[in-house]
Design a protein around this motif. Structure first.
Motif, PDB file in Angstrom:
ATOM      1  N   THR A 101       0.825  -1.210   0.000  1.00 38.38           N
ATOM      2  CA  THR A 101       0.000   0.000   0.000  1.00 38.38           C
ATOM      3  C   THR A 101       0.858   1.258   0.000  1.00 38.38           C
ATOM      4  N   VAL A 102       1.876   1.277   0.864  1.00 38.16           N
ATOM      5  CA  VAL A 102       2.762   2.442   0.936  1.00 38.16           C
ATOM      6  C   VAL A 102       3.526   2.608  -0.378  1.00 38.16           C
ATOM      7  N   ALA A 103       4.010   1.515  -0.934  1.00 40.81           N
ATOM      8  CA  ALA A 103       4.733   1.587  -2.208  1.00 40.81           C
ATOM      9  C   ALA A 103       3.820   2.098  -3.316  1.00 40.81           C
ATOM     10  N   PHE A 104       2.596   1.618  -3.321  1.00 38.78           N
ATOM     11  CA  PHE A 104       1.593   2.039  -4.298  1.00 38.78           C
ATOM     12  C   PHE A 104       1.392   3.557  -4.220  1.00 38.78           C
ATOM     13  N   ALA A 105       1.197   4.076  -3.000  1.00 41.83           N
ATOM     14  CA  ALA A 105       0.958   5.502  -2.801  1.00 41.83           C
ATOM     15  C   ALA A 105       2.175   6.331  -3.193  1.00 41.83           C
ATOM     16  N   ALA A 106       3.369   5.863  -2.837  1.00 43.86           N
ATOM     17  CA  ALA A 106       4.590   6.612  -3.131  1.00 43.86           C
ATOM     18  C   ALA A 106       4.834   6.714  -4.638  1.00 43.86           C
ATOM     19  N   VAL A 107       4.650   5.617  -5.346  1.00 41.02           N
ATOM     20  CA  VAL A 107       4.880   5.620  -6.790  1.00 41.02           C
ATOM     21  C   VAL A 107       3.856   6.507  -7.494  1.00 41.02           C
ATOM     22  N   ALA A 108       2.599   6.430  -7.068  1.00 41.68           N
ATOM     23  CA  ALA A 108       1.559   7.258  -7.676  1.00 41.68           C
ATOM     24  C   ALA A 108       1.831   8.741  -7.444  1.00 41.68           C
ATOM     25  N   ALA A 136      12.838   2.058 -19.499  1.00 39.18           N
ATOM     26  CA  ALA A 136      11.608   2.552 -18.875  1.00 39.18           C
ATOM     27  C   ALA A 136      10.519   1.480 -18.891  1.00 39.18           C
ATOM     28  N   GLY A 137      10.429   0.726 -19.994  1.00 40.50           N
ATOM     29  CA  GLY A 137       9.421  -0.330 -20.096  1.00 40.50           C
ATOM     30  C   GLY A 137       9.651  -1.448 -19.101  1.00 40.50           C
ATOM     31  N   ALA A 138      10.910  -1.811 -18.877  1.00 42.80           N
ATOM     32  CA  ALA A 138      11.225  -2.870 -17.916  1.00 42.80           C
ATOM     33  C   ALA A 138      10.854  -2.443 -16.499  1.00 42.80           C
ATOM     34  N   GLY A 139      11.182  -1.203 -16.145  1.00 41.29           N
ATOM     35  CA  GLY A 139      10.825  -0.708 -14.827  1.00 41.29           C
ATOM     36  C   GLY A 139       9.329  -0.649 -14.625  1.00 41.29           C
ATOM     37  N   LEU A 140       8.633  -0.220 -15.671  1.00 39.35           N
ATOM     38  CA  LEU A 140       7.171  -0.154 -15.605  1.00 39.35           C
ATOM     39  C   LEU A 140       6.567  -1.534 -15.421  1.00 39.35           C
ATOM     40  N   GLY A 141       7.098  -2.525 -16.142  1.00 42.73           N
ATOM     41  CA  GLY A 141       6.586  -3.888 -16.016  1.00 42.73           C
ATOM     42  C   GLY A 141       6.759  -4.432 -14.614  1.00 42.73           C
ATOM     43  N   ALA A 142       7.907  -4.142 -13.993  1.00 45.23           N
ATOM     44  CA  ALA A 142       8.160  -4.621 -12.633  1.00 45.23           C
ATOM     45  C   ALA A 142       7.157  -4.029 -11.648  1.00 45.23           C
ATOM     46  N   VAL A 143       6.913  -2.730 -11.764  1.00 44.91           N
ATOM     47  CA  VAL A 143       5.954  -2.077 -10.871  1.00 44.91           C
ATOM     48  C   VAL A 143       4.550  -2.624 -11.099  1.00 44.91           C
TER      49      VAL A 143
END
Length: 248
Positions: A101-108, A136-143
């Motif tokens: 949840t915290v990671a979700f909020a921080a990234v958003a 950028a695509g690899a990082g996005l996929g991981a998230v």
């Protein structure tokens, strides 16, 4: 209010966001499924990916028809994100819900702040470099895999700010990335699909698909700058709510 009516209303709002902004759907779907419809966090993430996959694929068709999808860049983003999305999906089940949840909020929040920063007026002419797009695509996929979201709320800022794509093209192209990344993440979450309430997910997804078509029409009436600011403000609001829930 019944769960079916809540699902229809929420689905329509999320579809509108996906169609108009090229993202933001799953970042809204996960909290809605948990707090409004009573889904457990793991089931909410899986249901969100199902809903966002079918909705983004529908919206992608509409944007592609109008020539607002940069296929080469989008496919490169998607291809490099598949592996990380699958690995992230496997890792997500091992992390505590509060951490997610915290990671979700921080990234958003980080993505929203990046979108609110003024852009150089010549950004639309920046040449897209394959290496930068792949990273950028690899990082996005991981998230995407870890957080259980489609990734459009990160894809749009990356396409606009990292690769210099104009907002309208970024909206359409992000839908291609969302569709592929969501499918990859779902492949690693197949075991969590048992017991999902399809009587709620069905109306939710149907309303989201219809909302996406309305969102596509809305995007044609608003400037790219207006869409960008609206996108960022929605992200900040959702990030604040999720962070409060995690710490209170």
């Amino acid at each position: 209010m019944s769960a079916a009516i809540l699902a229809l209303i929420t689905g329509a709002v999320i579809g509108l966001a996906l169609g108009a902004l090229g993202g933001g759907g799953s970042v809204l779907a996960v909290p809605a499924l948990i707090y409004l419809l009573g889904f457990p966090p793991v089931a909410a993430a899986t249901a969100s990916l199902v809903i966002v996959t079918v909705t983004s694929a529908t919206a992608l068709f509409a944007h592609a028809r109008d020539g607002h999808v940069v296929w080469r860049t989008g496919l490169l983003f998607a291809a490099t994100g598949i592996g990380p999305a699958m690995l992230g999906g496997a890792l997500a089940g091992r992390l505590p819900p509060a951490v997610l949840t915290v990671a979700f909020a921080a990234v958003a929040a980080a993505a929203a702040i990046r979108m609110l920063k003024p852009r150089n007026s010549s950004a639309g002419t920046i040449r897209v470099r394959p290496g930068r797009a792949a990273a950028a695509g690899a990082g996005l996929g991981a998230v995407t895999g870890v957080l259980g979201v489609g990734g459009g709320f990160l894809a749009v800022p990356a396409l606009v700010n990292v690769l210099g794509m104009r907002m309208r093209a970024a909206v359409g192209t992000s839908l291609l990335v969302i569709t592929v990344n969501s499918l990859a993440a779902l492949a690693m979450r197949a075991g969590t699909a048992d017991g999902l309430d399809w009587a709620v997910i069905g109306p939710f997804a149907g309303a989201a698909i219809l909302g996406a078509w309305d969102g596509k029409r809305l995007s044609a009436k608003l400037s790219g700058h207006t869409l960008q600011r609206a996108f960022a403000l929605v992200l900040l609001a959702v990030a604040g709510g999720m962070l409060l829930d995690a710490v209170v």
